[in-house]
Enzyme design. Structure first.
Site, PDB file in Angstrom:
ATOM      1  N   GLY A  36       0.369  14.660   0.546  1.00  0.00           N
ATOM      2  CA  GLY A  36      -0.258  13.627   1.354  1.00  0.00           C
ATOM      3  C   GLY A  36       0.483  12.304   1.273  1.00  0.00           C
ATOM      4  O   GLY A  36       1.405  12.138   0.462  1.00  0.00           O
ATOM      5  N   GLY A  38      -0.078   7.906   1.387  1.00  0.00           N
ATOM      6  CA  GLY A  38      -0.999   6.785   1.305  1.00  0.00           C
ATOM      7  C   GLY A  38      -0.281   5.527   1.754  1.00  0.00           C
ATOM      8  O   GLY A  38       0.872   5.578   2.198  1.00  0.00           O
ATOM      9  N   TYR A  40       0.915   3.230  -0.022  1.00  0.00           N
ATOM     10  CA  TYR A  40       2.038   2.885  -0.899  1.00  0.00           C
ATOM     11  C   TYR A  40       2.929   4.072  -1.241  1.00  0.00           C
ATOM     12  O   TYR A  40       4.114   3.899  -1.477  1.00  0.00           O
ATOM     13  CB  TYR A  40       1.518   2.289  -2.222  1.00  0.00           C
ATOM     14  CG  TYR A  40       1.195   0.827  -2.117  1.00  0.00           C
ATOM     15  CD1 TYR A  40       2.159  -0.140  -2.376  1.00  0.00           C
ATOM     16  CD2 TYR A  40      -0.070   0.415  -1.731  1.00  0.00           C
ATOM     17  CE1 TYR A  40       1.868  -1.484  -2.257  1.00  0.00           C
ATOM     18  CE2 TYR A  40      -0.376  -0.927  -1.610  1.00  0.00           C
ATOM     19  CZ  TYR A  40       0.599  -1.875  -1.881  1.00  0.00           C
ATOM     20  OH  TYR A  40       0.305  -3.207  -1.752  1.00  0.00           O
ATOM     21  N   GLY A  41       2.356   5.251  -1.280  1.00  0.00           N
ATOM     22  CA  GLY A  41       3.123   6.368  -1.812  1.00  0.00           C
ATOM     23  C   GLY A  41       3.101   7.628  -0.971  1.00  0.00           C
ATOM     24  O   GLY A  41       2.290   7.795  -0.060  1.00  0.00           O
ATOM     25  N   VAL A  43       3.092  11.780  -1.794  1.00  0.00           N
ATOM     26  CA  VAL A  43       2.843  12.686  -2.918  1.00  0.00           C
ATOM     27  C   VAL A  43       3.247  14.111  -2.543  1.00  0.00           C
ATOM     28  O   VAL A  43       2.922  14.600  -1.461  1.00  0.00           O
ATOM     29  CB  VAL A  43       1.353  12.653  -3.335  1.00  0.00           C
ATOM     30  CG1 VAL A  43       1.121  13.543  -4.552  1.00  0.00           C
ATOM     31  CG2 VAL A  43       0.914  11.222  -3.643  1.00  0.00           C
ATOM     32  N   LYS A  58       4.989  11.659  -7.218  1.00  0.00           N
ATOM     33  CA  LYS A  58       4.652  10.554  -6.315  1.00  0.00           C
ATOM     34  C   LYS A  58       5.873   9.666  -6.128  1.00  0.00           C
ATOM     35  O   LYS A  58       6.541   9.294  -7.085  1.00  0.00           O
ATOM     36  CB  LYS A  58       3.492   9.716  -6.861  1.00  0.00           C
ATOM     37  CG  LYS A  58       3.023   8.644  -5.865  1.00  0.00           C
ATOM     38  CD  LYS A  58       1.671   8.063  -6.249  1.00  0.00           C
ATOM     39  CE  LYS A  58       1.172   7.061  -5.219  1.00  0.00           C
ATOM     40  NZ  LYS A  58      -0.164   6.531  -5.535  1.00  0.00           N
ATOM     41  N   ASP A 153     -10.843   1.592  -6.646  1.00  0.00           N
ATOM     42  CA  ASP A 153     -10.628   2.352  -5.404  1.00  0.00           C
ATOM     43  C   ASP A 153     -11.387   3.681  -5.475  1.00  0.00           C
ATOM     44  O   ASP A 153     -10.862   4.727  -5.113  1.00  0.00           O
ATOM     45  CB  ASP A 153      -9.129   2.592  -5.196  1.00  0.00           C
ATOM     46  CG  ASP A 153      -8.796   2.986  -3.759  1.00  0.00           C
ATOM     47  OD1 ASP A 153      -9.615   2.703  -2.851  1.00  0.00           O
ATOM     48  OD2 ASP A 153      -7.726   3.572  -3.529  1.00  0.00           O
TER      49      ASP A 153
END
Length: 266
Positions: A36, A38, A40-41, A43, A58, A153
């Site tokens: 997936g 996000g 920022y990252g 994975v 990641k 989060d």
């Protein structure tokens, strides 16, 4: 604003190309699949060629690498993961850079997150099950808070489910109140704690709504839509700051225990 957002998204599309399947990093980690992405990252699922175990990898988005503060956020996430020693949280193995990209390797958790379980697999939680699940989550949050870590989060996509137990993932926004780091005021620390508690209340509401079927076309507040034990309503109102907020986890545990008992639990 819309033009700037379009430019940024276009830039990310061309720059943040995921690693190809089969790519090997550090002579150790072979990329098997993209899990997936996000904000920022990125994975990946990878195979540790030395142990032949599956691991999570990641990568900091390449579009984020040019700014020092973005790299710092990634490094802070690594620092938080390094402090964790809990079976229901990721284990950090190592971090490294490769061709100017930043990575870290963590334990791989099989299964679906709570978001997918609820919305795609139609998993439901009755009131007692929701409360028991919250008890598990509270234990994880209490563990973090005792280490002066605040997740910040807590959302259903960041909770994995395995054998009906919650596993916390994604510590990208987590803050560690370290003695040698930024100096946080007592008020700021309490606000971070209350944010995690509020998020617990939000998750509890999500779980409770999995067994709700609307009989009215008009949207009503949860206090009117859900038929809950008084103890559960009280717990939710304090978590969501509709009543005096909780100041520590033992207060939550007391009310949570009362709510579980009201539903015939122990």
């Amino acid at each position: 604003m819309h033009i700037l957002r379009f430019i940024r998204k276009t830039y990310q599309y061309f720059v943040d190309k995921p690693l190809q399947t089969g790519t090997v990093l550090q002579d150790s980690y072979q990329v098997l699949d993209l899990i997936g992405t996000g904000s920022y990252g990125i994975v990946y699922l990878c195979k540790d060629l030395k142990t032949m175990e599956n691991k999570g990898l990641k990568q900091l988005r390449p579009s984020k690498q040019r700014k020092r503060n973005e790299v710092d956020i990634f490094n802070k996430e690594i620092a938080v993961l390094r402090m964790l020693e809990h079976k229901n949280m990721p284990t950090l193995y190592e971090s490294f850079s490769h061709n100017g990209n930043f990575f870290y390797v963590m334990s791989y958790m099989e299964g679906d997150n709570l978001d997918k379980q609820i919305f795609f697999k139609k998993k439901t939680f009755n009131e007692k099950e929701s409360l028991l699940f919250l008890a598990h989550l509270l234990e994880l949050i209490d563990y973090l808070h005792k280490k002066d870590i605040y997740h910040l989060d807590l959302r259903i996509p960041n909770i994995m489910l395995k054998n009906d137990e919650p596993f916390l993932i994604d510590f990208g926004l987590a803050k560690h109140v370290a003695s040698d780091g930024p100096v946080y005021s007592r008020k700021a620390i309490m606000e971070m704690k209350l944010q995690d508690y509020y998020d617990l209340g939000d998750i509890l509401l999500y779980l409770l709504y999995t067994t709700y079927s609307s009989k009215s076309k008009k949207a009503l507040p949860w206090t009117e839509e859900l038929s809950l034990a008084d103890e559960t309503v009280h717990l939710l109102k304090r978590l969501l700051r509709l009543l005096r907020p909780y100041s520590n986890s033992s207060e939550i545990q007391t009310d949570l225990h009362a709510a579980i008992k009201a539903k015939g639990g122990h």
